[in-house]
Motif scaffolding. Structure first.
Motif, PDB file in Angstrom:
ATOM      1  N   SER A  41       0.833  -1.103  -0.063  1.00 42.81           N
ATOM      2  CA  SER A  41      -0.092   0.109  -0.082  1.00 42.81           C
ATOM      3  C   SER A  41       0.739   1.362   0.065  1.00 42.81           C
ATOM      4  N   ILE A 183      -5.242 -15.942  -3.351  1.00 46.50           N
ATOM      5  CA  ILE A 183      -4.567 -15.417  -4.600  1.00 46.50           C
ATOM      6  C   ILE A 183      -3.886 -14.287  -4.153  1.00 46.50           C
ATOM      7  N   VAL A 188       0.950  -9.725   2.831  1.00 45.82           N
ATOM      8  CA  VAL A 188      -0.397  -9.770   3.456  1.00 45.82           C
ATOM      9  C   VAL A 188      -0.870 -11.299   3.053  1.00 45.82           C
ATOM     10  N   ARG A 209       1.517 -15.235  -9.270  1.00 41.79           N
ATOM     11  CA  ARG A 209       1.976 -15.413 -10.628  1.00 41.79           C
ATOM     12  C   ARG A 209       3.500 -15.476 -10.507  1.00 41.79           C
ATOM     13  N   VAL A 250      -5.644 -10.999  -2.391  1.00 37.60           N
ATOM     14  CA  VAL A 250      -4.835 -10.211  -1.696  1.00 37.60           C
ATOM     15  C   VAL A 250      -4.028  -9.665  -2.761  1.00 37.60           C
ATOM     16  N   VAL A 251      -4.373  -9.128  -3.902  1.00 34.21           N
ATOM     17  CA  VAL A 251      -3.569  -8.411  -4.705  1.00 34.21           C
ATOM     18  C   VAL A 251      -4.259  -6.944  -4.963  1.00 34.21           C
ATOM     19  N   GLY A 252      -5.447  -6.838  -4.886  1.00 39.67           N
ATOM     20  CA  GLY A 252      -6.162  -5.542  -5.122  1.00 39.67           C
ATOM     21  C   GLY A 252      -6.120  -5.225  -6.481  1.00 39.67           C
ATOM     22  N   ILE A 350       9.427 -11.306   1.168  1.00 39.17           N
ATOM     23  CA  ILE A 350       8.027 -11.148   1.512  1.00 39.17           C
ATOM     24  C   ILE A 350       7.991  -9.818   2.192  1.00 39.17           C
ATOM     25  N   ARG A 351       8.616  -9.483   3.200  1.00 38.25           N
ATOM     26  CA  ARG A 351       8.653  -7.859   3.729  1.00 38.25           C
ATOM     27  C   ARG A 351      10.094  -7.441   3.949  1.00 38.25           C
TER      28      ARG A 351
END
Ligand code: APR
Ligand code: ZN
Length: 356
Positions: A41, A183, A188, A209, A250-252, A350-351
């Protein structure tokens, strides 16, 4: 002080030593940041896909230490370790009293901006602005945690963990044995996966993907992993031809929301966790919503109550039921935030976590 600043959307972020912070006013506290995660975000705000006021100090997944209380503030006391909540619950509105404090909009942004850069006002991202050495926030946005919780672990609880695990245990309230599709397996998404594992869902099928993300998905409890192309065929096979009880997007993006929705069974539930943009409409025919009773749920901040859920998630972590250290792929300084945005698309992160 030092902080990350975005002056124009679509441009790279800069690091500035010219940030200044004003003292906390009534109802506010000053917090020294100790760790802050880089969430998608933040990138979306910098790219202009999510709204943000400029110049922006991004960062909304942070933990730190209270260093000063504004006039009349009784707590959390100076020295408290806190997680910053990007939705501070006022505690008294219809949403807070009705059990949906994540929807509280009563705590308004400060009348006088908390930050300036080169003498001009700057704006703390989502009210917390974690990519700077310090931040001034409403006292209700500083949620105290035990002193022995590492700041790095605390930081990720502030967005990715509450959003992801909360989507499963608060928004969807998944029952044991439910079939779950996830997905998007970023910071997150893997928390949705470990939330589903915690809720004893099976199978837990993860889609991304980027193939390398699928290894992480497995490590966090996915029973099966798929590329988007494999989804349609495999979904049938893995659910006995029915479709999933739950699908978490969980892509937006509208495209993945449609994919999630189509993968659920009749009467199944899709939970939209990803933060999408205002100009990306998702279309459903009136007939499909009516005739199959498939449900579509929004999910803001894991439908959580930060006043109780941060502690609840940390108890699960202490008991070894949530892996929070495993979320942190690498540690960076404020200078590394721009590059961390780029690394988000790669497979092995990941983070990224800013430490101070
Ligand atoms: N199909 C499947 N996976 C996809 C697709 C797609 N079409 N597009 C992107 N992805 C994957 C990416 O490969 C990545 O692994 O989605 C994942 C997104 O992860 P991150 O970039 O780490 O983002 P994250 O911080 O997890 O946030 C995910 O939630 O909070 C919101 O704004 C945030 O909308 C974003 C979402
Ligand atoms: Zn976030």
């Amino acid at each position: 002080m030092r902080g990350v600043i975005l002056r124009e959307t679509g441009k790279p972020v800069e690091v500035s030593d010219g940030l200044a912070i004003r003292p906390p006013g009534p109802g506010e506290v000053r917090v020294r940041l100790r760790a802050a995660g880089v969430c998608h975000s933040d990138l979306s705000m910098c790219e202009g896909r999510l709204p943000a006021r400029l110049p922006l100090v991004p960062g909304h997944e942070g933990a730190g230490e209270v260093v000063e209380l504004g006039p009349g503030v009784t707590g959390p006391p100076v020295g408290s370790h806190v997680i910053l909540s990007w939705i501070p619950p006022c505690g008294g509105c219809a949403y807070c009293l009705g059990g949906q404090p994540n929807l509280c909009t009563s705590v308004s942004p400060p009348a006088e901006p908390t930050l300036t850069v080169g003498g001009e006002p700057a704006y703390a991202g989502l009210g917390v602005g974690c990519f700077a050495e310090e931040t001034v926030v409403d006292a209700r946005a500083a949620i105290p945690i035990p002193d022995d919780v590492p700041f790095e672990v605390a930081a990720v609880v502030g967005c990715a963990v509450l959003t992801g695990v909360g989507a499963v245990i608060n928004t969807a309230r998944v029952r044991p044995g439910s079939s779950v599709l996830v997905i998007g397996c970023g910071g997150v998404g893997v928390n949705v996966i470990q939330g589903a594992a915690l809720a004893a869902a099976a199978p837990v099928v993860a889609v991304d993907r980027v193939p390398e993300k699928l290894a992480a998905a497995r490590a966090f409890g996915a029973t099966h992993t798929l590329t988007p192309d494999e989804l349609r065929e495999a979904a049938k096979e893995l659910t006995g031809g029915l479709g999933f009880d739950y699908a978490f997007e969980v892509v937006g993006r509208s495209e993945t929301i449609r994919q999630a929705y189509k993968s659920t069974r009749r009467g199944g539930t899709t939970v939209v966790v990803g933060a999408g943009s205002a100009d990306d409409p998702v279309t459903f025919s009136a007939a499909e919503l009516f005739a199959t009773e498939r449900r579509l749920l929004g999910c803001l901040y894991g439908s959580g109550d930060v006043r109780t859920d941060f502690a609840r998630l940390l108890r699960l972590w202490r008991a070894g039921r949530l892996d929070l250290e495993g979320l942190i792929s690498r540690r960076i300084t404020l200078d590394g935030v721009g590059e961390a945005f780029e690394a988000m698309g790669s497979g092995d992160v990941i983070r990224s976590l800013v430490t101070f």
